[in-house]
Design a protein around this motif. Structure first.
Motif, PDB file in Angstrom:
ATOM      1  N   ASN B  51      -1.055  -5.710  -2.459  1.00 23.53           N
ATOM      2  CA  ASN B  51      -1.614  -4.485  -3.030  1.00 23.53           C
ATOM      3  C   ASN B  51      -1.611  -3.349  -2.013  1.00 23.53           C
ATOM      4  OD1 ASN B  51      -2.931  -3.062  -5.186  1.00 23.53           O
ATOM      5  ND2 ASN B  51      -4.784  -3.160  -3.931  1.00 23.53           N
ATOM      6  N   CYS B  52      -2.200  -3.579  -0.848  1.00 22.12           N
ATOM      7  CA  CYS B  52      -2.280  -2.500   0.131  1.00 22.12           C
ATOM      8  C   CYS B  52      -1.224  -2.641   1.222  1.00 22.12           C
ATOM      9  CB  CYS B  52      -3.666  -2.441   0.751  1.00 22.12           C
ATOM     10  SG  CYS B  52      -4.061  -3.878   1.754  1.00 22.12           S
ATOM     11  N   CYS B  71      -8.952  -5.340  -0.378  1.00 24.45           N
ATOM     12  CA  CYS B  71      -8.707  -5.398  -1.822  1.00 24.45           C
ATOM     13  C   CYS B  71      -9.472  -6.552  -2.475  1.00 24.45           C
ATOM     14  CB  CYS B  71      -7.219  -5.577  -2.090  1.00 24.45           C
ATOM     15  SG  CYS B  71      -6.222  -4.376  -1.218  1.00 24.45           S
TER      16      CYS B  71
END
Ligand SMILES: [Zn+2]
Ligand SMILES: [Zn+2]
Ligand SMILES: [Zn+2]
Ligand SMILES: [Zn+2]
Ligand SMILES: [Zn+2]
Lengths: 396, 476
Positions: B51-52, B71
């Motif tokens: 995600n990041c 996250c």
């Protein structure tokens, strides 16, 4: 264990508990597994989901395990399998074919450094600090009862019957089919609760049946169960609406919700209810041990997590022991149960994790070198190799 | 790269016996052998959050239990949660200045951290509450206890200080006679025999409080659950093994699990055949010995409709991806077991000992049911020339090709004609499969210690070609 141990103390072993439906996987020394995943893989050629335990032969099992274990290491554990120790928790009744193939896959394909098999019924006690208990494992395909006294399993008293989640799910499907069949024959408006449905319950996927079981069914009380067995229909609990996806709703009648788990407790002619199984096992143990066993019941396995399950089981035991069949033989007055510190489905895993973090691992594990010279996994019941393979732990 | 989406018509036999399309094969330049996902050793290379895109060294990832620090995943539908902010004034009424409050929300299923009573945070990065395992301390005491027990047993074994042969006999036969002896000893008031037992009141053994059995277990609640939206599914429970929340109201978000990049290593020579770049944003590789850079690629160009027992023509297009001229030779399938034995004999005895054990050969569910008539002559394949790709006129090669075999050629590509005959007894709808071996010259440009000059080697590979079933059915 302090959190820094993970950084300093080399590589902790991975601990696997292969279940017929769900596999528990994590690291030794931790008190909770990292993942609980269905024991299934996608077949690369047919793209269909296959359960690992539905293997056809050894070669098939080998291929299934290679794929499944890859998923465990590279999706969940995120460590390289090579040169790391493995602890596998197994039922002492698990087939030799399975344990041999697991060893073959781990040593040949994944090049692990050592492998320790731990008998689930024994190690589960480590998570409770006990050495004497009657271990009842209610799993997917069967229930097993094994008494452990002062750290030694009383193997000639083990009992097993195919009563578990599989039987419960089969009963649920059958009960649902019957309920809807009845409505259809009655012409539809005979009942205010159920309307005929345009759905083939036979083809409803297993995972949907499982979900209905988990989210709507419960284990009823002894009194109500007895009434149902006697053909009396007590007032029904409320129905539940199960959403099948989109706007399609399957209504689960209260009777089905209540009666499904009865398959575990029904006393048919063969006396094969779970309570019977437990008493039969105690009966096979020496008189001196019986009271200690009955007052130290340890119930594990995912199926026993159903609401009301344990309470029903203990009531069943208390009634059954007064039965004319057992009363003159057993001389037990009471039953007591342990409340596990973790969820029942991970209780065996926890025991494996505790043992996997001790010197039991270097002491009793089968090393890669040994495996390649022996070319086989020594069996627990094989006295010829017993000296090498001491995984029959004496806990006490 | 149409073969990435096409059905796998042409399969190569890997050294390990697996049949794979060329896109899934590797070529080890040190062993000059094909390798595939089954017969290479996978290694975890780097951990990252999908995600990041944060990436961490393995030790730190391990410390964080393979979960991203920032996250969170939705405990309801498993999508990634977003941090949302609201502005409101402080509740005590003294200060009127509005402050920002943050909570977690799922944009997919609308679950929020407020649903389960997690208090809003005053910072965006949040000091979100973490669930602790209950009974942590008790479990720790058990772990310490069994550690000491096992250590003691180990010391005993190492010192071989079993007090008498009698006791040794007892402990190794404990399955069979353990119980009776145990009870006998108990009656006699003796301590149990098992090594380092609890009753062996040795001072160094940590004290534990074992679980106490209870009379009353939690009965079924009177209010049977009816609202299904409040009961969690098994997958929701299993996604958080420690918590296993049974109702929606006790769900709790979990930090997002990492993904990994994997490097692949040849089991025989331990060189990498694939090593990705460390940065998770990059899709490039430091090493990528994909087979389609190193061996001729075979594709079906066209074919006549099949008739059982009758020969029909098939034209295969073969491409040379290397910078070196090669020559192709076709023959019947070679027994790879035999070939392997030959290969191993070449290796000196000392080296053989170091070789890893043979992997079991994968199960092959492929049956040859079609005969093939192969070209007898060899076919020359020029090297790849990227410049020539755009130059239509520059087809200067003058090859003395047998026109019955080579029907077309351009640059490093050649079309070869073969005749195939489905065997009698084939069912309509059955897939027609034929196989042959292809020998080609390979120039290894990689300098080694012994060999500084490019090395030429002849490499043989088995190919299995299947054609879609409906062609057969249509004719019958
Ligand atoms: Zn291979
Ligand atoms: Zn991989
Ligand atoms: Zn992240
Ligand atoms: Zn969500
Ligand atoms: Zn190699």
């Amino acid at each position: 264990m302090s959190i820094y141990d993970g950084l300093t103390a080399g590589k902790p072993a991975v601990v696997v508990d292969f279940g017929a439906r769900y596999t528990k996987f994590g690291f030794a020394g931790e008190f909770s597994p990292r993942c609980i995943i269905p024991t299934q893989v996608i077949c690369p050629s047919s793209r269909k989901l296959r359960w690992v335990f539905d293997y056809e032969d050894e070669a098939d099992l080998y291929a299934l395990l290679v794929t499944f274990i890859h998923k465990l290491y590279f999706r969940h554990a995120l460590v390289s399998p090579k040169d790391r120790d493995v602890v596998v928790i197994e039922s002492i009744l698990s087939p030799t074919k399975f344990r041999d193939t697991v060893a073959k896959v781990l040593f040949l394909h994944y090049e692990v450094s050592s492998l320790l098999y731990l008998p689930s019924h024994l190690i589960v006690l480590a998570g409770l600090g006990l050495s004497t208990a009657l271990v009842v494992d209610v799993g997917y395909s069967e229930s097993q009862v094994i008494p452990v006294y002062e750290g030694v399993p009383i193997l000639n008293a083990w009992q097993a019957q195919p009563i578990g989640s599989k039987a419960v799910e089969e009963r649920l499907r059958k009960n649902l089919k019957e309920a809807y069949e009845e409505i259809k024959n009655a012409g539809g408006d005979a009942s205010r609760v159920l309307k005929p449905i345009d759905l083939d319950l036979e083809t409803l996927p297993d995972h949907v049946i499982e979900d209905i079981k988990v989210r709507t069914c419960f284990v009823t009380t002894y009194e109500r169960g007895k009434a149902m067995a006697d053909g009396i229909r007590p007032p029904q609990p409320p129905f539940a609406d199960y959403r099948l996806g989109g706007y399609s709703v399957l209504r689960i009648p209260g009777e089905v919700r209540e009666a499904t788990y009865e398959v575990v407790f029904e006393r048919d002619n063969e006396q094969s209810s779970l309570a019977n199984l437990i008493l039969e096992s105690i009966l096979k143990c020496g008189i001196d041990t019986r009271r200690a066993l009955a007052e130290n019941l340890v119930i594990v396995g995912g199926t026993s997590m159903a609401p009301g399950f344990k309470s029903r089981l203990i009531s069943e035991l208390r009634r059954l022991v007064k039965d004319n069949f057992y009363k003159p033989k057993l001389y037990i007055s009471n039953f007591k149960m342990h409340v596990p510190l973790v969820k029942e489905n991970v209780a065996s895993w926890l025991g494996g994790s505790i043992f996997g973090a001790t010197d039991m691992l270097p002491l009793r594990a089968l090393t890669k070198e040994k495996y390649f010279t022996l070319k086989t996994v020594p069996d627990w019941c094989n006295l010829a190799t017993n000296e090498l393979y001491l995984s029959k732990l004496t806990l006490s | 790269m149409s073969y990435l989406i096409q059905k796998e018509y042409v399969k190569y036999e890997c050294t390990c016996g697996s049949l794979k399309p060329i896109s899934k094969l590797y070529f080890c330049r040190h062993c000059l052998e094909l390798r595939c996902g089954y017969c290479v050793c996978h290694e975890v290379d780097s951990h990252y959050c999908s995600n990041c895109m944060e990436h961490l060294p393995s030790a730190e990832a391990k410390f964080r239990k393979n979960r991203c620090n920032t996250c969170f995943d939705c405990p309801n539908c498993f999508h990634t949660l977003s941090v949302r902010a609201t502005t409101r004034s402080a509740e005590d009424g003294n200060t009127k200045t509005p402050t920002k409050h943050y909570y977690l929300a799922c944009f997919f299923c609308r679950w929020t951290s407020r649903d389960v009573g997690i208090p809003d945070q005053t910072t965006g990065t949040g000091n979100w509450p973490v669930k602790e395992l209950p009974f942590q301390e008790t479990l720790n005491s058990y772990l310490e206890y069994y550690k000491v027990l096992a250590m003691r047993e180990r010391n005993l074994k190492e010192k071989k200080t079993y007090s008498s042969p009698l006791i040794r006999g007892y402990s190794s036969f404990s399955e069979k006679f353990g119980l009776t002896s145990m009870i006998a000893r108990k009656r006699a008031g003796l301590p149990p025999l098992s090594l380092g037992g609890k009753e062996n009141t040795q001072s160094s053994l940590p004290k534990i409080v074992p679980s106490v059995a209870v009379d009353d277990v939690e009965p079924l609640p009177d209010t049977y659950f009816t609202d299904l939206t409040k009961i969690t599914t098994l997958s929701q429970r299993h996604s958080y093994p420690m918590l296993q929340a049974e109702t929606i109201t006790s769900l709790h978000p979990q930090h997002r699990h990492f993904y990994i990049k994997c490097s692949l290593r040849c089991r025989r020579c331990e060189h990498n055949v694939s090593k990705p770049e460390y940065n998770p944003g990059s899709i490039k590789f430091k090493i990528q010995l994909a087979a389609y850079y190193h061996m001729p690629e075979v594709r079906i160009m066209t074919f006549e409709p099949l008739k059982i027992g009758k020969p029909s023509e098939i034209i295969l297009k073969i491409t040379n991806p290397t910078q070196h001229l090669t020559s192709l030779q076709f023959g019947s399938l070679i027994n790879s077991e035999e070939r392997k034995n030959l290969k191993t004999e070449e290796i000196s005895e000392t080296k053989k000992e170091k070789l890893p054990l043979e992997l079991p050969r994968p199960i092959r569910n492929l049956q040859i049911n079609t005969d093939v008539e192969l070209p007898q002559c060899s076919v020359i394949l020029p090297p790849r020339d990227d410049a020539a790709e755009y130059d239509d006129s520059a087809d200067t090669h003058n090859f003395q090709d047998d026109t019955k075999v080579v029907v077309w050629r351009k640059g490093n590509k050649v079309a070869v004609k073969m005749k195939i005959t489905p065997q009698n007894g084939m069912e309509g709808g059955e897939e027609s499969i034929f196989g042959f071996s292809m020998e080609y010259g390979y120039v290894n440009t990689m300098p080694t210690l012994e060999q500084k000059q490019p090395l030429r080697a002849e490499i043989q590979v088995n190919l299995f070609i299947s054609r879609a079933t409906y062609h057969l059915r249509r004719i019958n």
